[in-house]
Enzyme design. Sequence first.
Site, PDB file in Angstrom:
ATOM      1  N   CYS A 386      28.901  44.589  38.771  1.00  0.00           N
ATOM      2  CA  CYS A 386      29.910  45.158  37.686  1.00  0.00           C
ATOM      3  C   CYS A 386      30.409  43.827  36.586  1.00  0.00           C
ATOM      4  CB  CYS A 386      30.957  46.089  38.153  1.00  0.00           C
ATOM      5  SG  CYS A 386      31.365  47.082  36.847  1.00  0.00           S
ATOM      6  N   HIS A 513      28.212  50.101  41.184  1.00  0.00           N
ATOM      7  CA  HIS A 513      28.605  49.518  42.390  1.00  0.00           C
ATOM      8  C   HIS A 513      27.989  49.947  43.675  1.00  0.00           C
ATOM      9  CE1 HIS A 513      32.635  47.735  40.958  1.00  0.00           C
ATOM     10  NE2 HIS A 513      32.332  48.726  39.809  1.00  0.00           N
ATOM     11  N   GLU A 515      27.878  49.102  46.443  1.00  0.00           N
ATOM     12  CA  GLU A 515      28.808  48.957  47.820  1.00  0.00           C
ATOM     13  C   GLU A 515      29.437  50.450  48.077  1.00  0.00           C
ATOM     14  OE1 GLU A 515      29.724  47.542  45.040  1.00  0.00           O
ATOM     15  OE2 GLU A 515      31.673  47.724  44.631  1.00  0.00           O
TER      16      GLU A 515
HETATM   17  N1  GLN Z   1      35.973  44.484  33.350  1.00  0.00           N
HETATM   18  C1  GLN Z   1      34.812  44.960  33.545  1.00  0.00           C
HETATM   19  C2  GLN Z   1      34.797  46.416  32.562  1.00  0.00           C
HETATM   20  O1  GLN Z   1      35.709  47.144  32.426  1.00  0.00           O
HETATM   21  C3  GLN Z   1      34.166  45.051  34.804  1.00  0.00           C
HETATM   22  C4  GLN Z   1      34.872  46.293  35.529  1.00  0.00           C
HETATM   23  C5  GLN Z   1      34.206  45.925  37.223  1.00  0.00           C
HETATM   24  O2  GLN Z   1      33.990  44.726  37.516  1.00  0.00           O
HETATM   25  N2  GLN Z   1      34.720  46.721  37.981  1.00  0.00           N
HETATM   26  O3  GLN Z   1      33.794  46.897  32.129  1.00  0.00           O
END
Ligand code: GLN
Length: 537
Positions: A386, A513, A515
Amino acid sequence: MAGGVKYIFVTGGVLSSLGKGIVTASLGLLFKVRGYRVGAAKIDPYLNVDAGTMNPFMHGEVYVTEDGGETDLDLGHYERFLHTTLSRRHNITTGQVYRTVIERERRGDYLGQTVQIIPHITDEIKSRIRSLARDTGVDILLVEIGGTVGDIEGLPFLEAARQMRLEEGAENTFFVHVALAPVLSTTGEQKTKPVQHSVNELRRIGIQPDAIVVRTTRPLEEEARRKIALFATLPEEAVVSDHDVETIYLVPLLLEEQGLARYIERRLGLPEKRPDLGPWREFVERLLSASKPVEIAMVGKYTKLRDSYLSIIEALNHAGAALGVKPRLRWVEATDIEEGRIPVEEALEGVDGAIVLPGFGERGVEGKIEAIRYLREEGIPTLGICFGMQLAVVEFARNVAGLEGAHTTEVNPNTPHPVIDLLPEQRRIRELGGTMRLGASPVRIVEGTLAHRLYGTTLVRERHRHRYEVNEKYISKLEEAGLVFSGWSPEGLVEIVELPERIHPFFLATQFHPEYKSRPLEPRPPFIGLLRAASGS
Ligand code: GLN
């Protein structure tokens, strides 16, 4: 199953963070391996509508469900232990309950009435629990009530549970109380008084526990068990020891050995069924015997509270068990690198691999980017997740594609090269709660890439929680400079980037993600890939 749904309520006493979630998940597993359809729900007595707006420093990770709920991390335990998929409805908060009741009041649904905690709030709580059981078609629904018995904010939920006992009958409800028996450091004695007090507190509210799970550092002594049973008016077999064990995945086996699930089965009038714990036992054995150490740097900024990255840690454990390697985590605080307290080559010296962790906001970002540069240049196996993926794109843009000052507009809205940016539809959103790209959606994987070799398929579903995206205007420039775009959303958003294996042994970063969908018996491919590259296996 004949008859209605069976409800098992799990309450907690003495302290929070006792591992009630693990007990709930473990019991769920013990019924699942007996052939029942099991669900598990978590009640969080705070006023937030969901966990999405809370600081991970305080509450740990936000667990994202398939349907895009931003939920308590205990749902992660439930999904992992039960190998199941839950929904946002499995996390009930005070905020949700009050919101519904107040909206109804405004609509005029209660016209002429005084709207009160009892019955209006408690009815809404019961209705949410019952409809969840009904709509998901389960035989058994476990309901964990967060917090500690005696907390003011938990009272309406306990009251609702008490009423359910009355309405559903004793053969359809069961109360498990999890409480702490501390061991005194001076005398080494196991003290039962706090357990007794918390049972008293429960009774004061009108709930008599049907079983007590005693959290303690070492196995519960017979004397302590007898005392607790006598005091709580329970047979001794209804008091079980939940002492510290090497891994949380041993807890179901610990409870099974003491016959807890069988006891509950009997009390609920269910026929005795033989549990098939074979695959679970094999997993735990693999996990415990995995001996080859691999050191993984965890590069992030909430490194002081490990719970912020709980699902990632568990995903590494699952992959490690499958490969026979034991991940050792080195927590690398990005702000230390950023503020020059620790040089990057020292922070990452000798690691076998790294995960650049998810995150939000400006602090520590330059430290993460510096770490990514080092990991890329030194050929250290790296997985970005992410924000970690977004910053990998920023790093590549700046240092390889020559886009000076490239950045994400989350951190620098005036960057000359906004390689990570908001989509126009995100720009219009003003509210922060529940407005990110959330939940599972399809990811198309490009054939012949590292991602394709890992997943072994061209279509997967993965879960998301982010607002910003790779800016499509820069894709061809980055591609020309050698970045491979190996996963796409159906709308054409970037989901995976990687470096070719001739340039780097393992460099893969995902906008989603992975995970959240890792399970003990089904590790997620990106973690397998990372650990395999990091361990040379
Ligand atoms: N801050 C980033 C976004 O909003 C990544 C978010 C995250 O890592 N869950 O796109």
